[in-house]
Enzyme design. Structure first.
Site, short mmCIF file in Angstrom:
data_model
loop_
_atom_site.label_atom_id
_atom_site.label_comp_id
_atom_site.label_asym_id
_atom_site.label_seq_id
_atom_site.Cartn_x
_atom_site.Cartn_y
_atom_site.Cartn_z
N HIS A 160 0.81 -1.21 0.00
CA HIS A 160 0.00 0.00 0.00
C HIS A 160 0.85 1.27 0.00
CE1 HIS A 160 -2.81 -2.98 1.98
NE2 HIS A 160 -3.49 -2.60 0.90
N GLU A 191 -7.93 -12.33 4.63
CA GLU A 191 -8.68 -11.09 4.43
C GLU A 191 -9.76 -11.21 3.37
OE1 GLU A 191 -5.75 -7.99 3.86
OE2 GLU A 191 -4.57 -9.20 2.49
N ASP A 225 -9.86 -5.29 5.22
CA ASP A 225 -10.23 -5.92 3.95
C ASP A 225 -11.29 -6.99 4.14
OD1 ASP A 225 -8.74 -4.46 2.11
OD2 ASP A 225 -6.95 -5.65 2.43
#
Length: 262
Positions: free
Chosen positions: A53, A158, A184
């Site tokens: 990310h 997730e 998530d």
């Protein structure tokens, strides 16, 4: 001169083996080695550099990993995918573990193990003298054994697919921690942001059951804004806690400081 004193250690792994909780700080913003000292001073057992990310460069990640090792803070890297070549490069740069995103099956977990471990358990290429071991010129067999003993694999759960396969994922040899990514997971289950939703708690309980069945560690993630929920999960048996990232820490501290003058 090779002795127990010179053996590569993973302090986080040792604490987990003693049944103690460990606390991790995520790094997405800071590119310099100073963040290792900050994590050490703040009392974190580990950092993980989030390359999924962020635009984090590999060389900066390696430098921070090396600084962490010198301080006794265990460095992990969250890779952007399960690409074997990238996993190997991250480990060759100095990481002591991989945070593997969205592991959805036992096959995914085995692929990460193959990339992160040397033969016979995996297929990681032998790179020679390792930065984690201060480039000590040891026999190849000794180097790979020490690296494999110290290197950890964190499989992130997730998605509904990963949750459905959680017992099979936990059974994979070489996986150490199952980290439930509440952000998530809550989104994929249809209630984004509701990280303390009853179905998220159920996901943690299912994952904890799988961890206990296969002698793995339950990890808590995505709950930085829900400390009471985190404490509840720790009381139930979670050990690895991903507390939040440097961006959120900086914003929270800066906001608090600014509000002092209101």
């Amino acid at each position: 001169m090779n002795s127990t004193h010179n053996r590569l250690r993973n302090p986080l792994k040792e604490k987990l083996a003693r049944g103690e909780p460990v606390y991790s700080m995520t790094v997405r913003l800071v590119r310099t080695v100073d963040i290792a000292s900050i994590a050490y001073t703040a009392g974190f057992d580990s950092i993980y550099i989030d390359m999924e990310h962020s635009s984090f460069p590999l060389d900066a990640a390696g430098h921070i990993c090396m600084a962490c090792i010198g301080l006794g803070v265990t460095p992990f890297v969250r890779v952007p995918s399960l690409d074997a070549h990238f996993i190997a490069r991250v480990l060759d740069a100095g990481a002591l573990g991989i945070v593997a995103p969205s592991v959805q099956s036992a096959a995914d977990a085995r692929a990460v193990v193959r990339a992160a471990k040397h033969p016979p358990l995996g297929m990681r290429s032998v790179a020679g003298a390792a930065p984690q071991m201060n480039y000590r010129p040891l026999p190849s067999e000794e180097t790979t054994r020490q690296l494999d003993d110290a290197t950890m694999i964190i499989a992130m759960i997730e998605s509904p697919e990963g949750l459905a396969a959680v017992d099979e994922i936990a059974a994979v040899e070489g996986v150490d921690i199952l980290l439930v990514g509440a952000s998530d997971l809550s989104t994929s289950l249809g209630f984004p942001g509701q990280v303390d939703h009853p179905l998220v708690l159920d996901a943690y309980l299912r994952t904890l059951e799988a961890c206990r069945a296969h002698n793995k560690v339950l990890g808590v993630g995505g709950l930085g804004g829900k400390p009471e929920f985190m404490k509840k999960l720790l009381s139930l048996g979670a050990q690895y806690v991903s507390t939040g990232n440097d961006v959120s820490f900086l914003v929270a501290a800066a906001t608090q400081k600014r509000m002092q003058f209101e």
